[in-house]
Design a protein around this motif. Structure first.
Motif, PDB file in Angstrom:
ATOM      1  N   GLY A 199      -9.768  12.704  -1.562  1.00 38.67           N
ATOM      2  CA  GLY A 199      -9.702  13.839  -0.653  1.00 38.67           C
ATOM      3  C   GLY A 199      -9.366  13.467   0.772  1.00 38.67           C
ATOM      4  N   MET A 200      -9.199  12.187   1.057  1.00 42.32           N
ATOM      5  CA  MET A 200      -8.888  11.737   2.409  1.00 42.32           C
ATOM      6  C   MET A 200      -7.438  11.268   2.515  1.00 42.32           C
ATOM      7  SD  MET A 200     -12.243   9.669   3.500  1.00 42.32           S
ATOM      8  CE  MET A 200     -13.772  10.478   3.771  1.00 42.32           C
ATOM      9  N   PRO A 201      -6.814  11.484   3.692  1.00 40.87           N
ATOM     10  CA  PRO A 201      -5.427  11.048   3.876  1.00 40.87           C
ATOM     11  C   PRO A 201      -5.335   9.544   4.074  1.00 40.87           C
ATOM     12  CG  PRO A 201      -6.221  12.127   5.855  1.00 40.87           C
ATOM     13  CD  PRO A 201      -7.313  12.259   4.821  1.00 40.87           C
ATOM     14  N   VAL A 202      -4.345   8.937   3.410  1.00 42.71           N
ATOM     15  CA  VAL A 202      -4.165   7.485   3.477  1.00 42.71           C
ATOM     16  C   VAL A 202      -2.694   7.134   3.653  1.00 42.71           C
ATOM     17  CG1 VAL A 202      -6.183   6.950   2.048  1.00 42.71           C
ATOM     18  CG2 VAL A 202      -3.959   7.285   0.965  1.00 42.71           C
ATOM     19  N   CYS A 203      -2.459   5.896   4.021  1.00 39.74           N
ATOM     20  CA  CYS A 203      -1.133   5.297   4.040  1.00 39.74           C
ATOM     21  C   CYS A 203      -1.180   4.106   3.097  1.00 39.74           C
ATOM     22  CB  CYS A 203      -0.750   4.851   5.448  1.00 39.74           C
ATOM     23  SG  CYS A 203       0.781   3.906   5.510  1.00 39.74           S
ATOM     24  N   ALA A 204      -0.306   4.126   2.085  1.00 41.61           N
ATOM     25  CA  ALA A 204      -0.248   3.031   1.118  1.00 41.61           C
ATOM     26  C   ALA A 204       1.030   2.236   1.376  1.00 41.61           C
ATOM     27  CB  ALA A 204      -0.253   3.569  -0.298  1.00 41.61           C
ATOM     28  N   VAL A 205       0.864   0.928   1.613  1.00 43.07           N
ATOM     29  CA  VAL A 205       2.002   0.036   1.799  1.00 43.07           C
ATOM     30  C   VAL A 205       2.134  -0.780   0.514  1.00 43.07           C
ATOM     31  CG1 VAL A 205       3.000  -1.798   3.201  1.00 43.07           C
ATOM     32  CG2 VAL A 205       1.521  -0.088   4.271  1.00 43.07           C
ATOM     33  N   LEU A 206       3.311  -0.664  -0.125  1.00 44.67           N
ATOM     34  CA  LEU A 206       3.535  -1.362  -1.392  1.00 44.67           C
ATOM     35  C   LEU A 206       4.019  -2.783  -1.152  1.00 44.67           C
ATOM     36  CD1 LEU A 206       5.204   1.449  -3.502  1.00 44.67           C
ATOM     37  CD2 LEU A 206       2.792   0.911  -3.235  1.00 44.67           C
ATOM     38  N   GLN A 207       4.068  -3.569  -2.221  1.00 39.76           N
ATOM     39  CA  GLN A 207       4.503  -4.968  -2.137  1.00 39.76           C
ATOM     40  C   GLN A 207       5.931  -5.087  -1.594  1.00 39.76           C
ATOM     41  OE1 GLN A 207       2.515  -7.482  -2.686  1.00 39.76           O
ATOM     42  NE2 GLN A 207       0.840  -6.536  -3.817  1.00 39.76           N
ATOM     43  N   ASP A 208       6.792  -4.093  -1.875  1.00 36.77           N
ATOM     44  CA  ASP A 208       8.175  -4.141  -1.400  1.00 36.77           C
ATOM     45  C   ASP A 208       8.335  -3.654   0.032  1.00 36.77           C
ATOM     46  OD1 ASP A 208       7.809  -1.428  -1.718  1.00 36.77           O
ATOM     47  OD2 ASP A 208       9.523  -1.133  -3.054  1.00 36.77           O
ATOM     48  N   GLY A 209       7.252  -3.244   0.682  1.00 34.44           N
ATOM     49  CA  GLY A 209       7.285  -2.821   2.076  1.00 34.44           C
ATOM     50  C   GLY A 209       7.402  -1.326   2.277  1.00 34.44           C
TER      51      GLY A 209
END
Length: 127
Positions: free
Chosen positions: A17-27
């Motif tokens: 329920g919370m906003p996030v930023c996901a950074v993947l392995q490829d950037g």
């Protein structure tokens, strides 16, 4: 921004329920609200209707397929319908709005499923 570490199912369930930023392995970066974590995937921006529909389908299969829709199909008649007139219709809303959901837009975009193993960093955007 606060970092969420380690990125696994047990840790991420606290932030549903919370906003996030996901950074993947490829950037690449993906912004969204955590809807659920299941099967090794982090689901962002899932509509509430989609998650409840899945629960209804699973519960209907467990009960032998009866979902109660037969009861919902009954109609309400007014005094004219008994004499062959029109049937009355009931609605909680006087008009059908231009937006199909509870919200007029998806601020973080459409639904996306990210593999937990592909996430390098996960940040909580707002506290």
């Amino acid at each position: 921004m606060n970092r969420i570490y380690p990125v696994d199912e047990a840790t991420c369930t606290h932030f549903v329920g919370m906003p996030v930023c996901a950074v993947l392995q490829d950037g690449s970066r993906h912004y969204g609200v955590i809807s659920r974590i299941s099967g090794g995937k982090l689901i962002l921006n899932e509509s509430p209707e989609a998650s409840t529909e899945g629960a209804k389908i699973r519960s209907a299969k467990g009960k032998g397929g009866s979902s109660g829709k037969a009861r919902a199909s009954s109609t309400v008649k007014n005094s004219r319908s008994e004499s062959g007139g029109d049937k009355a219709r009931l609605s909680a809303f006087p008009f059908a709005g231009p937006y199909p959901g509870a919200f007029p837009f998806a601020p973080f975009g459409n639904r996306i499923a990210l593999d937990l193993a592909a996430i390098a960093l996960l940040f909580l955007l707002f506290i």
